[in-house]
Design an enzyme around this catalytic site. Structure first.
Site, short mmCIF file in Angstrom:
data_model
loop_
_atom_site.label_atom_id
_atom_site.label_comp_id
_atom_site.label_asym_id
_atom_site.label_seq_id
_atom_site.Cartn_x
_atom_site.Cartn_y
_atom_site.Cartn_z
N ARG A 44 0.83 -1.21 0.00
CA ARG A 44 0.00 0.00 0.00
C ARG A 44 0.86 1.26 0.00
O ARG A 44 0.49 2.27 -0.62
CB ARG A 44 -0.95 -0.04 1.21
N GLY A 112 -1.04 -11.69 -5.16
CA GLY A 112 -2.48 -11.46 -5.23
C GLY A 112 -2.84 -10.04 -4.82
O GLY A 112 -3.76 -9.43 -5.38
N ASP A 336 -3.84 -15.72 7.14
CA ASP A 336 -2.52 -16.11 6.62
C ASP A 336 -1.72 -16.95 7.62
O ASP A 336 -0.68 -17.52 7.26
CB ASP A 336 -1.71 -14.86 6.24
#
Ligand code: S3P
Length: 451
Positions: A44, A112, A336
């Protein structure tokens, strides 16, 4: 005299076998571990830095393969991003709406997060054409979860199998705002739509069934976007035609990487580890709650806030874990970490049940099948469920040949399991660890006192 645990890497045609030969006695893990930067925040910071006006300075960026893919895609669209290093990365943003049409296909590698977030950015850049692809894993992962809401906004996207698989072609458009009710709690879906909403006139809202990680919301606000959050309904609204301003971002350590050491320290007798500078954003700390349920001895020290994200040092000491149930709203907050929690469950007393985690089947690999088959090869007792696993703990493991399925989290989870497996474990295709943890093997060697 007992032989010490030995860790070696064998490199065959760029494929790495990680070989872990366990000592005939338990060799405790000790010391202070510095983990790499948070993967989600690293992506980000590069993306928002590229879309902002002015300069963004990033400290502590993850130097894994995934953020490298993000950097190379945004460089190809005109952002000036300095060489990637931990101390300081400088991003000269080009301002929202100013991405250049790339001269070639954008390649996201294994990432992803890069492809799904970037699709929101590309779809909302009118008049430019983009082609996006990635590695074999990316080309099999579902993209309709972002393509469909973007199409509702008016996006033009084409791809294999009814526009659901990469390679994808995007013809950028002026989009219209929507209120999207996402069927899954996914930060990638939420962030994709919010990023598309940044360039779209009006207010774009995403509502998710439970809260997923909120790094986008935090960082968009600090870059100057107008954003409102309704915690009751798990809704986020972004006001379009925003202007983002370059910032300094300090990336905390990745709790998903810390999780390997939290479990290693818990299961190897005599261990005591301090993991420094770990991001403990409440949307990510499900792993701490699950390990607490299992009876783990973990304390948070030196809690502080760094650049809008909560951070702490985590101390873990060995203790006998016990089985538990991991399901429901907790799942998105530890999604995760389920592969390494499966390893913890293997060494716990009693049964651990993991449910509501069908998302694991569409990660970098099918992580339910990968962990169940590979842990069972080592002698564990893991039953696959459609949406999780049932693990009967306490079975003695014996080293053998296992495979990462080129999935970074599977490679590292199996390495930690091997620390408690008698004899020699060989993990094929262990080079996958470099996606999120380039110096994992060296850190493991240091923790067992080999270096
Ligand atoms: C991520 C979101 C999660 C997570 C992935 C990183 C992100 O994926 O599994 O590793 O940075 O937004 P989903 O959004 O598919 O749950």
């Amino acid at each position: 005299m007992a032989t010490p645990t030995a860790i070696a890497l064998k490199i065959i045609d760029e494929r790495h076998d990680l070989i872990i030969q366990k000592s005939s006695i338990h060799q405790p893990l000790q010391g202070r571990i510095c983990i790499p930067g948070d993967k989600s925040i690293s992506h980000r910071s590069l993306m928002l830095g590229a879309l902002a006006e002015g300069e963004t300075v990033i400290r502590g960026l993850l130097l894994g393969e995934d953020p490298r893919s993000t950097a190379s895609c945004f460089r190809a669209m005109g952002a000036e991003i300095s060489d990637l290093n931990i101390d300081e990365v400088r991003v000269k943003g080009i301002g929202l709406g100013n991405l250049q049409e790339p001269l070639d296909v954008l390649n996201v590698g294994n990432s992803g997060t890069t492809i799904r977030l970037m699709l929101g950015v590309l779809a909302s850049h009118p008049g430019r054409f983009f082609a996006v692809t990635g590695d074999r894993s990316i080309r099999s992962r579902p993209m309709s979860r972002v393509v469909k809401p973007l199409q509702q906004m008016g996006a033009q996207i084409w791809g294999r199998q009814e526009n659901s698989l990469a390679p994808l072609a995007v013809w950028g458009q002026a989009l219209k705002p929507i209120h999207y009710h996402s069927p899954i709690a996914s930060a990638q879906v939420k962030s994709c739509i919010l990023l598309a909403g940044l360039m779209t006139d009006g207010k774009t809202t995403v509502t998710e069934p439970t809260l997923s990680r909120d790094h986008s919301e935090r960082m968009l606000r600090s870059f100057g976007a107008e954003l409102s959050v309704d915690p009751e309904t798990h809704s986020v609204t972004v006001v379009g035609q925003a202007r983002l301003k370059g910032q300094t971002v300090i990336v905390p350590g990745d709790i998903s990487s810390a999780a390997f050491w939290l479990v290693a320290g818990s299961i190897v007798p005599g261990s005591e580890l301090t993991i420094a500078n770990v991001g403990v954003n409440p949307t990510r700390t499900g792993v701490l709650e699950a390990l607490a349920q299992m009876g783990a001895d973990i304390t948070l020290e030196n809690q502080r806030e760094v650049a809008g994200e909560p951070v702490a040092d985590l101390r873990v000491r060995h203790t006998q874990l016990k089985g538990c149930t991991i399901a429901g709203d907790l799942i998105p907050r530890l999604i995760d970490e389920i592969p390494i929690l499966a390893v913890a469950a293997t060494f716990a007393t009693g049964i651990t049940v993991i449910r509501d985690a069908e998302e694991l089947r569409v990660k970098e690999s099918d992580r339910i099948s990968a962990m169940a088959t590979q842990l069972n090869l080592l002698g564990a007792s893991v039953t696959e469920l459609p949406d999780g696993m049932e693990i009967t703990g306490g079975k003695a493991l014996t080293g053998t040949e296992v495979d990462s399925f080129t999935d970074h989290r599977i490679a590292m989870s199996l390495a930690i399991a091997a620390l408690n497996a008698q004899g020699t474990t060989t993990i094929h295709r262990a080079e996958a660890a470099a996606i999120s943890y380039p110096d994992f093997t060296e850190t493991l060697q240091r923790a067992i006192g080999e270096r």
